[in-house]
Enzyme design. Structure first.
Site, PDB file in Angstrom:
ATOM      1  N   TYR A 146      45.269  42.270  33.339  1.00 33.29           N
ATOM      2  CA  TYR A 146      45.244  43.716  33.108  1.00 33.29           C
ATOM      3  C   TYR A 146      43.833  44.176  32.720  1.00 33.29           C
ATOM      4  CZ  TYR A 146      46.746  48.239  31.096  1.00 33.29           C
ATOM      5  OH  TYR A 146      46.908  49.569  30.806  1.00 33.29           O
ATOM      6  N   LYS A 150      41.494  46.173  35.239  1.00 33.87           N
ATOM      7  CA  LYS A 150      41.083  47.554  34.952  1.00 33.87           C
ATOM      8  C   LYS A 150      39.557  47.677  34.899  1.00 33.87           C
ATOM      9  CE  LYS A 150      44.958  49.950  34.282  1.00 33.87           C
ATOM     10  NZ  LYS A 150      45.275  51.231  34.907  1.00 33.87           N
TER      11      LYS A 150
HETATM   12  P1  NAD Z   1      54.326  52.594  33.333  1.00 33.19           P
HETATM   13  O1  NAD Z   1      54.505  51.139  33.540  1.00 33.19           O
HETATM   14  O2  NAD Z   1      55.437  53.376  32.740  1.00 33.19           O
HETATM   15  O3  NAD Z   1      53.913  53.311  34.698  1.00 33.19           O
HETATM   16  C1  NAD Z   1      53.215  52.662  35.734  1.00 33.19           C
HETATM   17  C2  NAD Z   1      53.865  53.079  37.039  1.00 33.19           C
HETATM   18  O4  NAD Z   1      53.166  52.457  38.127  1.00 33.19           O
HETATM   19  C3  NAD Z   1      55.325  52.631  37.147  1.00 33.19           C
HETATM   20  O5  NAD Z   1      56.121  53.688  37.577  1.00 33.19           O
HETATM   21  C4  NAD Z   1      55.279  51.491  38.159  1.00 33.19           C
HETATM   22  O6  NAD Z   1      56.494  51.340  38.873  1.00 33.19           O
HETATM   23  C5  NAD Z   1      54.111  51.913  39.037  1.00 33.19           C
HETATM   24  N1  NAD Z   1      53.471  50.807  39.740  1.00 33.19           N
HETATM   25  C6  NAD Z   1      53.098  49.609  39.238  1.00 33.19           C
HETATM   26  N2  NAD Z   1      52.535  48.859  40.194  1.00 33.19           N
HETATM   27  C7  NAD Z   1      52.543  49.608  41.324  1.00 33.19           C
HETATM   28  C8  NAD Z   1      52.111  49.371  42.658  1.00 33.19           C
HETATM   29  N3  NAD Z   1      51.559  48.210  43.011  1.00 33.19           N
HETATM   30  N4  NAD Z   1      52.292  50.349  43.573  1.00 33.19           N
HETATM   31  C9  NAD Z   1      52.871  51.524  43.222  1.00 33.19           C
HETATM   32  N5  NAD Z   1      53.315  51.789  41.990  1.00 33.19           N
HETATM   33  C10 NAD Z   1      53.143  50.842  41.042  1.00 33.19           C
HETATM   34  O7  NAD Z   1      53.018  52.764  32.455  1.00 33.19           O
HETATM   35  P2  NAD Z   1      52.349  54.072  31.838  1.00 33.19           P
HETATM   36  O8  NAD Z   1      52.325  53.914  30.368  1.00 33.19           O
HETATM   37  O9  NAD Z   1      52.947  55.296  32.411  1.00 33.19           O
HETATM   38  O10 NAD Z   1      50.847  53.909  32.348  1.00 33.19           O
HETATM   39  C11 NAD Z   1      50.356  54.626  33.459  1.00 33.19           C
HETATM   40  C12 NAD Z   1      48.895  54.276  33.666  1.00 33.19           C
HETATM   41  O11 NAD Z   1      48.151  54.603  32.501  1.00 33.19           O
HETATM   42  C13 NAD Z   1      48.669  52.795  33.940  1.00 33.19           C
HETATM   43  O12 NAD Z   1      47.668  52.657  34.917  1.00 33.19           O
HETATM   44  C14 NAD Z   1      48.173  52.264  32.624  1.00 33.19           C
HETATM   45  O13 NAD Z   1      47.334  51.151  32.794  1.00 33.19           O
HETATM   46  C15 NAD Z   1      47.425  53.457  32.060  1.00 33.19           C
HETATM   47  N6  NAD Z   1      47.395  53.397  30.584  1.00 33.19           N
HETATM   48  C16 NAD Z   1      48.506  53.667  29.839  1.00 33.19           C
HETATM   49  C17 NAD Z   1      48.440  53.564  28.453  1.00 33.19           C
HETATM   50  C18 NAD Z   1      49.621  53.868  27.570  1.00 33.19           C
HETATM   51  O14 NAD Z   1      49.499  53.786  26.348  1.00 33.19           O
HETATM   52  N7  NAD Z   1      50.762  54.271  28.056  1.00 33.19           N
HETATM   53  C19 NAD Z   1      47.237  53.182  27.831  1.00 33.19           C
HETATM   54  C20 NAD Z   1      46.140  52.888  28.639  1.00 33.19           C
HETATM   55  C21 NAD Z   1      46.216  53.018  30.012  1.00 33.19           C
END
Ligand code: NAD
Ligand code: UDP
Length: 314
Positions: A146, A150
């Site tokens: 991860y 990233k």
């Molecule tokens: P989440 O896991 O709920 O959402 C990620 C979504 O991406 C899911 O719906 C999943 O099915 C989809 N996905 C995963 N791999 C995929 C692929 N290969 N093709 C198409 N779809 C795919 O996570 P989240 O918390 O909503 O995070 C969303 C984004 O924000 C991510 O990129 C994450 O790294 C980033 N982020 C989130 C946080 C947090 O605190 N929630 C913090 C830092 C970064």
């Protein structure tokens, strides 16, 4: 209606589904692309009937071909148990997926906002973390798929920007929570709330003295949309989050109080490479985006507790 369609990859996930709803409410046409690995149709079921909303079940690692003006690239599982389930796939999603998104942007002239992360900083030696800190990341550990994925995605954004003039915006998101979180994806807030609501033991990893700074989803969305609307010379990276830092033990106590739970704390092993301290330096976000989180932890937790209780506790 704004003529520029928006593509949200990962749009059925926690942040993505909330973002799709906000964009629709703002009058935008939205294409939501998701492979439903960690997201769900339930998160977007209220949006499916909206005329401006299209859902496409697809994987971001396959080439993308859409007529859109803006792309929010959120596709990537965000919770440790999800991104560690198939680490090779996590790297593919971050690297091949990012290339596909940037190729689409290069060919169509679309603007890309990349959802990067505070994990860029790893287990930080600088506190709070400003954007010019390069981080302390283990390249071969269990979080590396991860973290390094990233980091490479950020590299790709800036290389496409320098080489092809691609219009990029990179935001580093710090721990965000709120409605539409999965009850069982292992993240600390959803774990603690579900455990408290079910009267189960609250699982503290390590001593609970490690810190995080939690941002409510509505505040994050405000930052994402403001960043997307900035002038082309503003590329980021820019931190988005809430700078109210607390220990995991303090979080557990707060959730026990707010749920009125009789749950007890139990202490489990700390997972490898778990960062000890994390808090965003928000100076840049305040200056460039006028970003100021509005939701205090108690208000945000109450809304999240209400959502998880209604949706998942019978
Ligand atoms: P989440 O896991 O709920 O959402 C990620 C979504 O991406 C899911 O719906 C999943 O099915 C989809 N996905 C995963 N791999 C995929 C692929 N290969 N093709 C198409 N779809 C795919 O996570 P989240 O918390 O909503 O995070 C969303 C984004 O924000 C991510 O990129 C994450 O790294 C980033 N982020 C989130 C946080 C947090 O605190 N929630 C913090 C830092 C970064
Ligand atoms: N954590 C915990 N108990 C849990 C889940 C997580 O003590 O049931 C801890 C975890 O070890 C980390 C912090 O809470 O120190 C935040 O974990 P999360 O997975 O939510 O996010 P991240 O580690 O990616 O910041």
């Amino acid at each position: 209606m704004d003529s520029k369609k928006v593509l949200v990859t990962g749009g059925a996930g926690f942040i993505g589904s909330n973002l799709c709803k906000k964009l629709l409410d703002d009058g935008r046409e939205v294409i939501c692309l998701d492979n439903l690995f960690s997201g769900s149709l339930k998160n977007i079921e209220s949006l499916l009937a909206s005329p401006g909303f299209t859902f496409i079940e697809a994987d971001v690692t396959s080439p993308l071909d859409f007529a859109v003006g803006e792309i929010y690239n959120l596709a990537c599982p965000a919770s440790p148990i999800h991104y560690q389930y198939d680490p090779v796939k996590t790297v593919q999603t971050n690297v091949i997926g990012m290339i596909n998104v940037l190729e689409l942007a290069r060919q169509s002239g679309a603007r890309v906002l990349q959802a990067s992360t505070s994990e860029i900083y790893g287990d930080p030696e600088v506190h709070p973390q400003p954007e010019n800190y390069w981080g302390k990341v283990n390249p071969i550990g269990i979080r590396s798929c991860y973290d390094e994925g990233k980091r490479c995605a950020e590299t790709l954004c800036f290389d496409y920007h320098r080489e092809y003039g691609t219009d990029i915006k990179v935001v580093r998101i710090f721990n965000t929570y709120g409605p539409m979180m999965k009850p069982d994806d292992g993240r600390v807030i959803s774990n603690f709330i579900m455990q408290a609501l079910k009267g189960q033991d609250i699982t503290i990893y390590g001593s609970g003295s490690q810190t995080r700074s939690f941002c409510y989803i509505d505040d994050l969305l405000d930052g994402l949309v403001k960043m997307m609307a900035t002038e082309p010379d503003i590329t980021g990276p820019i931190n988005l989050g809430n700078d109210m830092e607390m220990t995991i033990l303090q979080l557990a106590e707060k959730i026990i109080t707010l749920t009125g739970s009789a749950s007890r704390l139990v202490f489990k092993d700390l997972p490898g490479d778990d960062p000890l301290r994390r808090k965003p330096d928000l100076t840049l976000a305040r200056k460039l985006l006028d970003f100021a989180p509005q939701t205090d932890l108690e208000t945000g937790l109450k809304a999240t507790i209400a959502y998880l209780k209604t949706a998942f506790i019978t």
